[in-house]
Structures are given as C-alpha cells and as structure tokens.
Design an enzyme around this catalytic site. Structure first.
Site, PDB file in Angstrom:
ATOM      1  N   GLU A 256       0.883  -1.146   0.012  1.00 58.46           N
ATOM      2  CA  GLU A 256       0.018  -0.153  -0.168  1.00 58.46           C
ATOM      3  C   GLU A 256       1.071   1.134  -0.016  1.00 58.46           C
ATOM      4  O   GLU A 256       1.618   1.481   1.072  1.00 58.46           O
ATOM      5  CB  GLU A 256      -0.813   0.041   1.254  1.00 58.46           C
ATOM      6  CG  GLU A 256      -1.984   0.934   1.222  1.00 58.46           C
ATOM      7  CD  GLU A 256      -1.436   2.281   2.110  1.00 58.46           C
ATOM      8  OE1 GLU A 256      -1.159   3.294   1.511  1.00 58.46           O
ATOM      9  OE2 GLU A 256      -1.583   2.048   3.345  1.00 58.46           O
ATOM     10  N   CYS A 295      -1.211   8.766   2.989  1.00 54.27           N
ATOM     11  CA  CYS A 295      -0.970   8.294   1.865  1.00 54.27           C
ATOM     12  C   CYS A 295      -2.450   8.477   1.150  1.00 54.27           C
ATOM     13  O   CYS A 295      -2.392   8.406  -0.121  1.00 54.27           O
ATOM     14  CB  CYS A 295      -0.852   6.819   2.055  1.00 54.27           C
ATOM     15  SG  CYS A 295      -2.031   6.092   3.110  1.00 54.27           S
TER      16      CYS A 295
END
Length: 681
Positions: A256, A295
């Site tokens: 990720e 993120c």
C-alpha cells in the site's frame, strides 16, 4: 537520560545500548534512541512459528475475535499514555485521535467481523458446494484455513499506532503470528503501543513481536507459508517486491504505497452551490490533517477552468486561518512534519513541482509556527500550488510532496478531468464533488479503473461523510499501479488474505465432515427426538427431521391473502392465472414458508430460543391448489458465539437447512433458517 527503545523478540525486550537519536518533531529535542544490539531474526521467526502459531491455533476464530475486543478495550482505557507520546510526532490531538483511537476502533471492528462472520473452529467453508457428477455422489467446494506461517508487517511513519493495528487485527484473527516493523522516525510511539498490549496480559505468547531498526535478514528467513505487507513509498515497495527470497518462494506480498490522489470538482457545481464549499473544505482538511502526511491525502485538486480562481481564492483564505505550531497549544490546528528529514524532503519536492506550477499560498504568506522552541521543529507551511496547463506538465502527476501540499489543476470538460485523474497512474482514493447523479454515473465507472476507493460527495452525503482520506475497516484500502496494487481492510476480505484457500472434492458426506457444514446428499441422522429439543452442545451436523404432509387448499390461499393483504392475481384471479406461464392459481410463496414452519416447529418451550432470520431463500417451483407439501429440517451449521443471556445461560447460533418438497418429491422452496439455541449449562 534519553529512552532507549527496545525490540520485543522471542518473548523478551531487547536493547540496552543507544544508537540513532530520534528527535521531537515539535522542538528538535531528543525523545528516544534506537538500540545498537543486533536482532537474531532466526530466533524471531522460530519463536513465531513454534510458540506464537500453536498458541493462536489453540484458539478458534470466535475466541480470537473475543481477544481482539478485549485488547481494543484495554487500549481505549489507556489511550492517554499514547496521546502524551504522540505529541512528539508533531500530531495534534485530532491527528492522534485518527491514529490512536482509530487503531483501537479497528480492533473492535474486526472483533465484530470475526464474531458475526466467522465460524467456530479454524476452517471457513467458502461455499456453496457444487455437484460434480450426475448422481449426486461426487461434489466439490472451497475451504479457507490458517496458513501456518508468519505475517511480517512493515509500516510507514505517519500512523505509528493504526498502521500496525490495521494489519495485525486481520492477521491475528486468521491465526498468523506477526512481526511488526514500524518506521524508525516514529517507532517510539509504536513501541509504547506494543508495551501496552504486552502489559495487558491479553496477547497470546508469540503472537506479536516488534522490530526497532532494520529488518536485517528477516525477509531471507521466510518461506511460502508466510506473508509480507508493506506501507510506504512506491519506490521502496518496488524494491521489496523483487526481494530474491520473496520471489523464490512466491511469498504473498501486499503493498500500500503513497499515491497522487485527486479530488474533482464536477462541472455542474458553481460557486453558489453548497458542494463548492464542500470541495474547498475537503481539500483544505486533507492538506492540514496530520500535516498532510497521509497516503490518502488530496495531492491534485482538479477544477473547471472557469472556477479555478474562485477555488484558489477560497482555499487561500481558509489556509490563512490555519494556526500552525506546537500541538500542546489549544489554538494550534496543524502540527509539524514527523521528522526533520521529512521536512527537507518535502521542501525539495515542492521546488520540483514549482517548475510547472505557480504558488498560491505558502511560506511567503507570513508562516510563523506558534509555541516555545518551535524554531527547531520540523514545521512546514501549508502550500497550495496551481497548474493552469496540467496536461503539459508531468511533475504534478509524478512527484508527491508528502506534507501539507496540494496542486490545483484546471480542466475543460469532464472527460479531460478524468484523463487528468488517470495521469496519477493508480491512486488509493479519489473524490468527485457533484450535485448531479448523472455526472456521478458517468464519471465513477471510468475513475474506478484507476482508484482503490471513490467518494461521491454532495450535500446529502456530507452530513455523515467520514471524508476523502479516511480508510474504514469495512471498505477496501489499497489501489492499482503506483498505489501498490495491493488491498487491505475491506472487512472479512482482509482476514481471507491471511488464510489459504483450497478446493476439496469428495462425497457430500465427506465434504460435510470436512467443512463442518451439512450439504444436501450427505448422510442424515434421524431420531425420535425432535432436533429443536436438543441443546446446542447435543446437536450434530446432519441431525434431521422429515415432517408429516400438508395438502394446500383454496381456503389456505384465501385465508393467507386476507391476513397478509396480498391479493396478487396469481393467487385469486382464475382466468388471469390460467393465461400465465403457470396455467393455474398458485399459493403465496410466503404461505409455503409459513406452512413449512408449521410442519417442522416444535411448539413447546425448549432450547431453541429465537428465529432471527432466513438466508438463501428461493421459491423453486409453484405450489398449486391440491398439492401436498412436506419439509425436511437439517442441522446445517453451528457457531458458538460464546455469549450468555441475562440469566447466564450460554447460547450458540444454529443454521438449519430447509427443503420443502411436493407430492412428487420435487423441491418447491429452499432456505436456511437461523436460530439461537441454548446450551445445557
């Protein structure tokens, strides 16, 4: 004296000699140091396999779910210890809430998922079973079982608590011992978290180990039963993905990665609309929450060209009101970056972005962090850039400044906006702000090819929306391409990532024995004692009752129609029914359901406490006037929820397979009925 952080390896805390000094992001003062001692990763892996794994597999899904709930509660009760330490990362109280209470909440969410969606035992039947022969004596299905391996979780610096817990919860539920490696710069908060969990006495021995510092040769010691997950930069993810041992043993690797997430202001929205302000608010929030160190933060704000200056003006005004400084101050709304190295990195990337963009708001606009000693902190001004011709400039689609930085981009037409969004080459999340359902219906299927999650934001959703940048335990987190190509969270999906799927073939009787779930065609057990008279412990899969018969008459249809108010023509209009595909009047499907219950229910008080639902209901064949039906009730599946009622009596859930057939033995209705059944004690 500066605290020396310790790794938790092999059931003991390791580290006495200081190494790298970790400084406060707020004032630059030393907070802790890593330890100089080397970690024996052979010992760590051996401890996970030979101590952690047996302890975890001695429990079943339900018991591990209960343990998760208890740990979540313990962390919530001791959260202030973590809040005090989190301030050194530069996070405000609101930022830390996402990390600390969001992490504990994720454990609670997975406890609920395990309790409601997973069976007793350590095998998940991923059915339905399917016949593989013409006579019904050979069938196949799929099962999920623990991998009997180790999960290595490598995390980023921005969420030292949630980052570990959101990965650990599903792997723990799946029965995998975990070795967690936090990013060094904020590892002092993760170490405090693991100490709390260890102190609780709730961690099964060997189920969680902690690495402070480098992973050394850890990845070289793994094999095909193990799993590696990573959160961080796309560049590091690319390097880890091709680690020779990961490739050699085909070790599952989930990444990720940071991505250039976008938000699109749809062309149907004007400056007078509520959605216009929602867009501005969302972009500003994503720039300043966690100082933009998420993120999922919005890096590209894609705006109709005619509204570009209006959006820029509103965003500039909003950012100018953001007080930056020491999170200990009540007036501060944005803290520091996590480290001085991060501060330097963001500044360099902003300079690169400026080669194809102009500055709307930044340090030049009176940036002055508030608080004592902040001159030595890792503060960075909210920085808003503007690209009037983003199709010609690659940097805005390639370079991410991982801080409070976002770039406005002009577009002409929705198709161009979607093309700009796709230039990010894969994102974790995108937002479309629109008030027009037709715009959403056109844009979302196109954008979905490049994003892991999509938020459609309008004034209706805004009332309860958790926001662009908030991954939720029940929804997938991850994205294609640059975003890592991986997948985390997503409810039960996350647990399945840590289980091994296998196809199983055999007779229905053998498949029922393996899966712990009755399938039609398997051997039945019939006795004079009605299955509803048996307590939870006494019921066995395959316990069955074949009922007496009932002939359906016209009076049944008339009575049911009167009670239910259902006078559909197929039940009452002789002429219209004859012209239908059935060629006759038929009974209500729900009458058949009710009549079947009347056939199989044991009416006296007993262990069966309540019926709370039906699954897989199908009306297979019509029942006409004069047809005779009967039902077969079979214990299909048992789940011990390990709960007690108000009187202290334990209970479990039993799913019953119900087959309703007619006088020719043909199936007319099929379903599962779910009941609560008392235990003997």
């Amino acid at each position: 004296m500066t605290q020396i952080l310790q790794s938790f390896i092999g059931g003991r805390w390791l580290g006495e000699q200081g190494a790298q000094t970790l400084r406060s992001a707020v004032n630059g003062r030393p907070v802790a140091s890593t330890h100089a001692e080397s970690i024996d990763f052979g010992e760590a892996v051996h401890h996970a396999r030979n101590v952690g794994l047996p302890h975890l597999l001695a429990m079943d899904f339900q018991q591990r779910a209960q343990r998760l709930r208890a740990i979540s509660k313990y962390l919530a009760e001791h959260k202030e210890e973590l809040y005090a330490i989190s301030a050194h990362t530069g996070a405000t109280r609101a930022d830390s809430w996402i990390d600390i209470e969001g992490g504990a909440g994720t454990l609670a969410a997975y406890a609920g998922i395990g309790g409601s969606e997973l069976p007793s035992g350590n095998l998940v039947h991923e059915g339905p079973a399917m016949p593989l022969g013409k006579k019904g004596s050979f069938a196949g299905t799929h099962i999920l079982v623990p991998r009997h391996g180790v999960a290595v979780h490598i995390n980023a610096f921005n969420f030292p608590v949630w980052g570990l817990l959101e990965k650990w919860a599903p792997s723990f539920l799946a029965g995998m011992p975990c070795i967690g490696k936090p990013a060094t710069s904020t590892s002092y908060l993760t170490e405090a978290l693991v100490r709390l969990m260890h102190r609780s006495g709730l961690l099964p021995e060997g189920s969680l180990q902690l690495v402070i510092g480098s992973t050394g040769d850890l990845l070289d010691r793994l094999d095909g039963s193990d799993v590696v997950t990573f959160t961080g930069s796309a560049d590091t993810a690319a390097k880890l993905r091709v680690h020779p041992n990961i490739v050699k043993h085909s070790i599952p690797f989930n990444a990720e990665a940071d991505s250039l997430n976008c938000a699109i202001l749809a062309p149907d929205v004007s400056p007078d609309d509520e959605e216009f302000d929602l867009f501005v608010k969302e972009v500003a929030r994503e720039m300043t929450v966690k100082s933009g160190q998420k993120c999922t933060a919005i890096r590209r704000a894609i705006v109709p060209r005619q509204h570009l200056d209006a959006v820029a003006e509103k965003l500039r005004a909003r950012l100018a009101k953001t007080v930056v400084g020491d999170p200990a101050r009540e007036d501060v709304r944005m803290g520091a970056l996590a480290s001085h190295a991060q501060q330097t990195d963001v500044a360099e990337r902003v300079r690169t972005l400026m080669e194809g963009a102009e500055l709307v708001y930044g340090e030049r606009d009176g940036f002055s962090p508030q608080g004592d000693g902040v001159a030595e902190g890792a503060f960075f001004s909210p920085t808003l850039l503007l690209s009037r011709d983003p199709l010609r400039h690659d940097a805005v689609h390639d370079v991410e400044a991982f801080g409070p930085v976002s770039t406005l981009m002009a577009y002409d037409g929705l198709d161009e906006a979607l093309a700009l969004a796709a230039r990010g080459r894969g994102s974790l999340v995108g937002t479309l702000v629109t008030k027009d359902p037709a715009t959403a219906a056109k844009a979302i299927p196109v954008a979905a090819a490049h994003h892991g999650r999509l938020l459609v934001l309008d004034r209706e959703a805004a009332v309860e929306s958790t926001g662009h940048g908030s991954p939720l335990p029940f929804l997938k987190h991850g994205g294609p391409g640059r975003a890592g190509g991986g997948e985390e969270l997503g409810g039960l999906r996350a647990v399945k990532h840590y289980l091994q799927r296998a196809a199983v073939q055999g007779s229905p009787t053998m498949l029922a024995a393996v899966t712990g779930e009755y399938m039609r065609g398997a051997q039945l057990r019939e006795s004079e004692l009605h299955p509803f008279r048996k307590h939870f412990e006494d019921l066995e899969i395959g316990d069955s009752l074949l009922t007496h018969r009932r002939t359906v008459g016209e009076a049944d249809i008339v009575a049911f129609g009167g009670i239910s108010g259902d006078y559909f023509y197929m039940h009452f209009d002789e002429i219209a029914a004859k012209e239908s595909p059935f060629g006759k009047r038929i009974a209500h499907g729900y009458f058949v359901l009710s009549a079947a219950a009347g056939l199989f229910v044991s009416p006296a008080p007993g262990p069966v406490l309540a019926n709370y639902g039906l699954d897989t209901l199908r009306f297979v064949k019509p029942v006409g006037i004069g047809d005779t039906i009967r039902a077969r009730l079979t214990c299909k599946r048992k789940i011990d929820r390990q709960k007690k009622d108000a009187n202290g009596i334990g209970q479990g859930v039993v799913a019953w397979d119900v087959e309703v057939t007619n006088q020719d033995g043909e199936l007319v209705a099929s379903y599962d009925i779910l009941t609560l059944v008392a235990k003997r004690g």
